[in-house]
Scaffold this motif. Structure first.
Motif, PDB file in Angstrom:
ATOM      1  N   MET A  66      -3.497  -7.988  -7.173  1.00  0.00           N
ATOM      2  CA  MET A  66      -3.412  -9.046  -6.173  1.00  0.00           C
ATOM      3  C   MET A  66      -4.099  -8.561  -4.903  1.00  0.00           C
ATOM      4  O   MET A  66      -3.871  -7.432  -4.449  1.00  0.00           O
ATOM      5  N   ASP A  67      -4.935  -9.396  -4.337  1.00  0.00           N
ATOM      6  CA  ASP A  67      -5.561  -9.100  -3.049  1.00  0.00           C
ATOM      7  C   ASP A  67      -5.744 -10.424  -2.316  1.00  0.00           C
ATOM      8  O   ASP A  67      -6.745 -11.108  -2.491  1.00  0.00           O
ATOM      9  N   VAL A  68      -4.748 -10.779  -1.525  1.00  0.00           N
ATOM     10  CA  VAL A  68      -4.775 -12.038  -0.779  1.00  0.00           C
ATOM     11  C   VAL A  68      -5.018 -11.711   0.684  1.00  0.00           C
ATOM     12  O   VAL A  68      -4.186 -11.078   1.344  1.00  0.00           O
ATOM     13  N   ALA A  69      -6.170 -12.130   1.196  1.00  0.00           N
ATOM     14  CA  ALA A  69      -6.583 -11.832   2.572  1.00  0.00           C
ATOM     15  C   ALA A  69      -5.653 -12.517   3.570  1.00  0.00           C
ATOM     16  O   ALA A  69      -4.907 -13.442   3.221  1.00  0.00           O
ATOM     17  N   GLN A 118      -1.324  -7.290  -0.931  1.00  0.00           N
ATOM     18  CA  GLN A 118      -2.153  -6.535  -1.873  1.00  0.00           C
ATOM     19  C   GLN A 118      -1.271  -5.737  -2.812  1.00  0.00           C
ATOM     20  O   GLN A 118      -0.338  -5.056  -2.356  1.00  0.00           O
ATOM     21  N   SER A 119      -1.533  -5.817  -4.107  1.00  0.00           N
ATOM     22  CA  SER A 119      -0.830  -4.934  -5.025  1.00  0.00           C
ATOM     23  C   SER A 119      -1.287  -3.505  -4.773  1.00  0.00           C
ATOM     24  O   SER A 119      -2.438  -3.249  -4.406  1.00  0.00           O
ATOM     25  N   THR A 120      -0.384  -2.545  -4.950  1.00  0.00           N
ATOM     26  CA  THR A 120      -0.717  -1.149  -4.699  1.00  0.00           C
ATOM     27  C   THR A 120      -1.524  -0.583  -5.873  1.00  0.00           C
ATOM     28  O   THR A 120      -1.464  -1.100  -6.992  1.00  0.00           O
ATOM     29  N   PRO A 121      -2.298   0.490  -5.651  1.00  0.00           N
ATOM     30  CA  PRO A 121      -3.149   1.041  -6.716  1.00  0.00           C
ATOM     31  C   PRO A 121      -2.393   1.413  -7.991  1.00  0.00           C
ATOM     32  O   PRO A 121      -2.927   1.280  -9.089  1.00  0.00           O
ATOM     33  N   ALA A 122      -1.163   1.873  -7.843  1.00  0.00           N
ATOM     34  CA  ALA A 122      -0.396   2.293  -9.015  1.00  0.00           C
ATOM     35  C   ALA A 122       0.244   1.117  -9.746  1.00  0.00           C
ATOM     36  O   ALA A 122       0.810   1.296 -10.829  1.00  0.00           O
ATOM     37  N   PRO A 292      -8.321  -4.388   5.097  1.00  0.00           N
ATOM     38  CA  PRO A 292      -9.755  -4.034   5.048  1.00  0.00           C
ATOM     39  C   PRO A 292     -10.641  -5.195   4.612  1.00  0.00           C
ATOM     40  O   PRO A 292     -11.289  -5.148   3.565  1.00  0.00           O
ATOM     41  N   GLY A 293     -10.660  -6.245   5.399  1.00  0.00           N
ATOM     42  CA  GLY A 293     -11.490  -7.390   5.027  1.00  0.00           C
ATOM     43  C   GLY A 293     -11.310  -8.535   6.004  1.00  0.00           C
ATOM     44  O   GLY A 293     -10.624  -8.417   7.027  1.00  0.00           O
ATOM     45  N   ASP A 294     -11.935  -9.659   5.680  1.00  0.00           N
ATOM     46  CA  ASP A 294     -11.910 -10.823   6.550  1.00  0.00           C
ATOM     47  C   ASP A 294     -10.703 -11.715   6.270  1.00  0.00           C
ATOM     48  O   ASP A 294     -10.049 -11.610   5.225  1.00  0.00           O
TER      49      ASP A 294
END
Length: 313
Positions: A66-69, A118-122, A292-294
Motif C-alpha cells: 500500500m502506498d497512498v500519498a 504506506q505498508s512497511t517493507p516487511a 517521500p512524494g507528492d
C-alpha cells in the motif's frame, strides 16, 4: 486510507431504521491499473449508513503493498483495523504512527486534515478494514486529533471479543467518539453460538471476514455484511466451521450528509469548496511531513450537482 477511485460516486446519505438485510460487497480498484482491490459494503444504494458508520472497505488477505500519498478529509473520523500486516501513518496533526493487528488507530479530520498510508517493507500481506464515521453537524468542524488503543481480548461464551469502540460483553473502549457507537472484532471457534446484549436504540452491521456465519436465522455469504435495525436487545451469532467478524453499531445518524471522494459535507457547494481548497494547498488541511512524494490531486467533480441518495424508509 483514502478513497482513491478515479471517478468517485457522489452520495447524499440518510440513516433510517430498517429490517434485517444482507449487503453484498462490490469490488473497487483503488489506485489505477495496478490497483489494490477492496470490497465495499458501505455506502451503497440499499443502505448508506449504520449509525454514524458511513464507509466500509474490506481488503485482503492479499500479497500486496500500500502506498497512498497525502490526501484530505473533512467531516469524519477514520478507523483503521488490521488483521494482518503493518501500515505506516503520517498526518498533518504531526502524528507518525503504525497500524498493527489488534490495535485501533482513529483519526479525526473535522475541519480538515491530510494523511498518508504506506505498508512497511516487511509487510507483504495486508488484510483488514478501513472505516469512516460521519461527524454530526455540531462537531463536524472538530479539530484534528489522533487516538490509539489496543483493546484486551475478552471471552464471551467461547467467542473472543476485542471492543475497539463503545461497549460489548462487559468490555468498554476509552476512545472518544462524537455519537454513541460500537465497534468490535469477534472470533468464533467452530460450533459456537453466542448471544450478545446490545442497545435497543442501536442499529447494527455484522461484516463476515472469514468462515461461515448466521446472524440470528440469516446465513451470511462470505464477505457480506448483515444489517439489523433498531428495536433489538440481543444479537445472536453462530457458526459451524468458525468465523471472524467485525461488529458495527450506533444510534441512527438522523442527518443527511453528502460524501464525495474523501470529503463528508452537507451540500454540493461545500464539497466543491473543499476540493478547491485542497487543490490550492490552503492551511485547512495542513501538510504531511516525511512522506517521500507528492500529494494526491483531487479528481474532477462530476457533471451537474451532487445528487441525493439515502437509506430506504
Amino acid at each position: 486510507m483514502s478513497n482513491v477511485e478515479a471517478e468517485p460516486a457522489e452520495v447524499t446519505c440518510t440513516s433510517t431504521p430498517g429490517n434485517v438485510e444482507v449487503l453484498t460487497p462490490r469490488d473497487v480498484p483503488l489506485g489505477g491499473p495496478r490497483a489494490m482491490s477492496v470490497r465495499r459494503t458501505l455506502p451503497q444504494k440499499q443502505r448508506s449508513l449504520i449509525g454514524a458508520w458511513c464507509f466500509c472497505d474490506h481488503y485482503g488477505p492479499d500479497d500486496t503493498s500500500m502506498d497512498v500519498a497525502p490526501h484530505p478529509h473533512t467531516g469524519l473520523q477514520t478507523v483503521s483495523w488490521l488483521f494482518t500486516g503493518e501500515i505506516e501513518h503520517r498526518d498533518s496533526h504531526g502524528v507518525h504512527a503504525y497500524v498493527r493487528p489488534g490495535e485501533l488507530n482513529l483519526m479525526t479530520g473535522g475541519r480538515g486534515i491530510c494523511h498518508s498510508e504506506q505498508s512497511t517493507p516487511a509487510s507483504t500481506t495486508l488484510h483488514g478494514v478501513q472505516l469512516w464515521l460521519a461527524l454530526p453537524d455540531a462537531h463536524r468542524d472538530a479539530p484534528r486529533d489522533f487516538q490509539h488503543y489496543a483493546p484486551p481480548t475478552v471471552n464471551a461464551s467461547g467467542a473472543s471479543v476485542r471492543v475497539f469502540l463503545g461497549e460489548l460483553a462487559g468490555s468498554t473502549s476509552p476512545v472518544r467518539t462524537f455519537t454513541p457507537l460500537l465497534g468490535a472484532e469477534i472470533v468464533l471457534p467452530p460450533g459456537t453460538s453466542v448471544t450478545f446484549d446490545v442497545a435497543e436504540n442501536f442499529e447494527h452491521g455484522v461484516l463476515l471476514d472469514t468462515g461461515d456465519l448466521r446472524l440470528g436465522d440469516t446465513a451470511l455469504a462470505p464477505k457480506a455484511l448483515g444489517y439489523l435495525g433498531t428495536g433489538h436487545t440481543t444479537l445472536t451469532l453462530s457458526t459451524d466451521g468458525g468465523a471472524r467478524v467485525v461488529l458495527l453499531g450506533g444510534e441512527p445518524f438522523g442527518e443527511e450528509i453528502v460524501m464525495w471522494w474523501n470529503f463528508v459535507g452537507r451540500t454540493h457547494d461545500e464539497i466543491a469548496a473543499y476540493r478547491e481548497e485542497w487543490q490550492a494547498e490552503t492551511d485547512r488541511f495542513g501538510r504531511v511531513e516525511g512522506y517521500p512524494g507528492d500529494r494526491l490531486p483531487a479528481p474532477p467533480l462530476p457533471g451537474g450537482r451532487l445528487r441525493p441518495r439515502g437509506n430506504p424508509a
